[in-house]
Design a protein around this motif. Structure first.
Motif, PDB file in Angstrom:
ATOM      1  N   THR A 167       0.845  -1.192   0.000  1.00  0.00           N
ATOM      2  CA  THR A 167       0.000   0.000   0.000  1.00  0.00           C
ATOM      3  C   THR A 167       0.882   1.245   0.000  1.00  0.00           C
ATOM      4  O   THR A 167       2.065   1.187   0.355  1.00  0.00           O
ATOM      5  CB  THR A 167      -0.908   0.037   1.243  1.00  0.00           C
ATOM      6  N   THR A 179       4.459  -3.170  -6.903  1.00  0.00           N
ATOM      7  CA  THR A 179       3.253  -2.402  -7.219  1.00  0.00           C
ATOM      8  C   THR A 179       2.787  -1.706  -5.947  1.00  0.00           C
ATOM      9  O   THR A 179       2.610  -2.344  -4.911  1.00  0.00           O
ATOM     10  CB  THR A 179       2.144  -3.312  -7.753  1.00  0.00           C
ATOM     11  N   THR A 218      -0.162   0.432  -4.205  1.00  0.00           N
ATOM     12  CA  THR A 218      -1.595   0.673  -4.375  1.00  0.00           C
ATOM     13  C   THR A 218      -2.034   1.896  -3.581  1.00  0.00           C
ATOM     14  O   THR A 218      -1.444   2.246  -2.567  1.00  0.00           O
ATOM     15  CB  THR A 218      -2.428  -0.544  -3.920  1.00  0.00           C
ATOM     16  N   HIS A 273      -5.717   3.265  -2.183  1.00  0.00           N
ATOM     17  CA  HIS A 273      -7.133   2.920  -1.997  1.00  0.00           C
ATOM     18  C   HIS A 273      -7.478   1.619  -2.718  1.00  0.00           C
ATOM     19  O   HIS A 273      -8.522   1.509  -3.364  1.00  0.00           O
ATOM     20  CB  HIS A 273      -8.044   4.052  -2.457  1.00  0.00           C
ATOM     21  N   GLY A 274      -6.563   0.659  -2.653  1.00  0.00           N
ATOM     22  CA  GLY A 274      -6.818  -0.663  -3.219  1.00  0.00           C
ATOM     23  C   GLY A 274      -6.559  -0.810  -4.703  1.00  0.00           C
ATOM     24  O   GLY A 274      -6.663  -1.894  -5.255  1.00  0.00           O
ATOM     25  N   ARG A 275      -6.204   0.287  -5.375  1.00  0.00           N
ATOM     26  CA  ARG A 275      -5.947   0.224  -6.816  1.00  0.00           C
ATOM     27  C   ARG A 275      -4.482   0.488  -7.113  1.00  0.00           C
ATOM     28  O   ARG A 275      -3.876   1.368  -6.496  1.00  0.00           O
ATOM     29  CB  ARG A 275      -6.790   1.269  -7.548  1.00  0.00           C
ATOM     30  N   SER A 293      -1.303   2.146  -8.327  1.00  0.00           N
ATOM     31  CA  SER A 293      -1.066   3.529  -8.728  1.00  0.00           C
ATOM     32  C   SER A 293       0.338   3.749  -9.276  1.00  0.00           C
ATOM     33  O   SER A 293       0.526   4.605 -10.133  1.00  0.00           O
ATOM     34  CB  SER A 293      -1.321   4.487  -7.560  1.00  0.00           C
TER      35      SER A 293
END
Length: 83
Positions: free
Chosen positions: A6, A27, A29, A31-33, A35
């Motif tokens: 996160t 990776t 993220t 808010h869960g996506r 970025s």
């Protein structure tokens, strides 16, 4: 294999994310996506086909309308850090 963390975890421990990037893309993220993706400079150079120093890119892309004196270039040998 890609590591997923996160943005909060990234902000808390950037060094851990950088170490993880040595083994593959990280990776990040928000808010869960997904970025952002963190990769090593070597991997970036391999992907883009570039093998240049950031300073070289700055020298080449200087905007003559902006007064910004870059210091003389000096290339130092790579430093090895304890892991």
């Amino acid at each position: 294999m890609s590591t997923v963390i996160t943005s909060r975890e990234f902000n808390r421990d950037v060094s851990a994310a950088m170490r993880a990037a040595e083994y593959g893309p990280v990776t990040i993220t928000d808010h869960g996506r997904p970025s952002h993706v963190l990769i090593t400079a070597g991997e970036y150079n391999r992907i883009t086909g570039r093998d240049e120093l950031v300073g070289d890119r700055l020298w080449r892309n200087q905007d003559p309308t902006i007064e910004f004196d870059l210091p003389s270039r000096r290339i130092e040998p790579e430093r090895n850090f304890d892991q």
